[in-house]
Design an enzyme around this catalytic site. Structure first.
Site, PDB file in Angstrom:
ATOM      1  N   HIS A 119       0.601  -0.848   0.106  1.00 57.97           N
ATOM      2  CA  HIS A 119      -0.211   0.228   0.258  1.00 57.97           C
ATOM      3  C   HIS A 119       0.642   1.315   0.155  1.00 57.97           C
ATOM      4  CE1 HIS A 119      -3.949  -1.992   0.211  1.00 57.97           C
ATOM      5  NE2 HIS A 119      -3.578  -2.597   1.335  1.00 57.97           N
TER       6      HIS A 119
ATOM      7  N   GLU B 148      -8.358 -11.455   3.603  1.00 56.97           N
ATOM      8  CA  GLU B 148      -9.203 -10.575   4.768  1.00 56.97           C
ATOM      9  C   GLU B 148     -10.357 -10.762   3.333  1.00 56.97           C
ATOM     10  OE1 GLU B 148      -6.857  -7.522   3.929  1.00 56.97           O
ATOM     11  OE2 GLU B 148      -5.351  -8.680   2.391  1.00 56.97           O
TER      12      GLU B 148
END
Length: 253
Positions: A44, A147
């Site tokens: 990220h 996730e």
């Protein structure tokens, strides 16, 4: 440093943090804070491949294990992170047993995997290849991140994959994937996380989770989690500046 994987699979309580600031100075500051490990966030953060190596090197200076959260499932990214000298990888968005198996294969040398042999930093730029190969499979941590709703549905099969050391819950993405965002979805999200952690422990794997604040650590430790990533360097920076700024204004009031 060499005991990091043994601590992970032995379910020693470990507290680390994400490193998102793309500079070795930030790594050195974090490394001196008392954290058990750092996880460089290549997924990220705006971190280049060459900076990964510099950041791992900075962590090594202070003898703090550095993992890398790679951008995806590509074996090339996993191998690049490990060749830089990282002590492990965190592979995001693993939703099937096949994806978990792929992550293990990319992280392990034959016969246990398919990692390519190269003269990178980890192997002393070619000078210590035999020595590195002899111990790498036993030292490198393979952590996978569950996730998604698909990952939740497949958690039994994922947890059964041989070679996975840590199954890590990403609560943010998981909440979006299972439609459990915000206060109204809190119970649904809690149930999903408890399911993932419970199955992980039942398969004798270490369970991990991201905690935005330290107050959440004991809650998940009570369910069996032992591997915690606490916030990130950017989150700590923002919170620290905000708190001290507010305190300064209080002094002026």
């Amino acid at each position: 440093m060499s005991e990091f994987r043994q601590k992970c699979i032995g379910k020693t309580n470990l507290v680390g943090s994400f490193a998102a600031i793309p500079h070795p100075v930030a790594i050195e500051v974090m490394a001196q804070s008392g954290l058990d490990f750092l996880c460089i966030d290549w997924e990220h953060a705006q971190i280049s491949r060459d900076m990964i190596e510099s950041m791992v090197r900075a962590a090594d200076v202070h003898r703090v294990p550095a993992m890398v959260r790679v951008p995806g499932h590509a074996p090339e990214a996993i191998q690049a992170a490990l060749d830089s000298g990282a002590q492990g990888v965190l592979v995001p968005r693993v939703s099937t047993a096949a994806q978990a198996e792929s992550a293990v294969k990319a992280s392990r040398y034959p016969p246990r995997g398919e990692r390519g042999v190269g003269p990178g930093r980890a192997a002393g730029y070619g000078y210590r290849i035999p020595e590195y190969l002899a111990g790498a499979n036993d030292r490198i941590v393979v952590a996978i991140q569950v996730e998604t709703s698909e990952g939740l549905a497949n958690i039994e099969a994922i947890a059964a994959v041989d070679g996975v050391d840590v199954i890590f819950v990403g609560p943010g993405d998981l909440s979006v994937s299972i439609d459990a965002i915000g206060p109204n979805g809190a119970d649904k999200l809690t149930d999903a996380i408890q399911t993932i952690i419970g199955v992980t422990i039942a398969h004798n794997k270490a369970a991990g989770i991201f905690c935005a604040s330290p107050q959440n650590v004991s809650r998940w430790a009570a369910t069996g989690a032992s591997f915690f990533v606490l916030a990130s360097d950017t989150m700590f920076l923002g919170a620290g500046v905000a708190a001290n700024c507010a305190a300064a204004r209080d002094e002026l009031a």
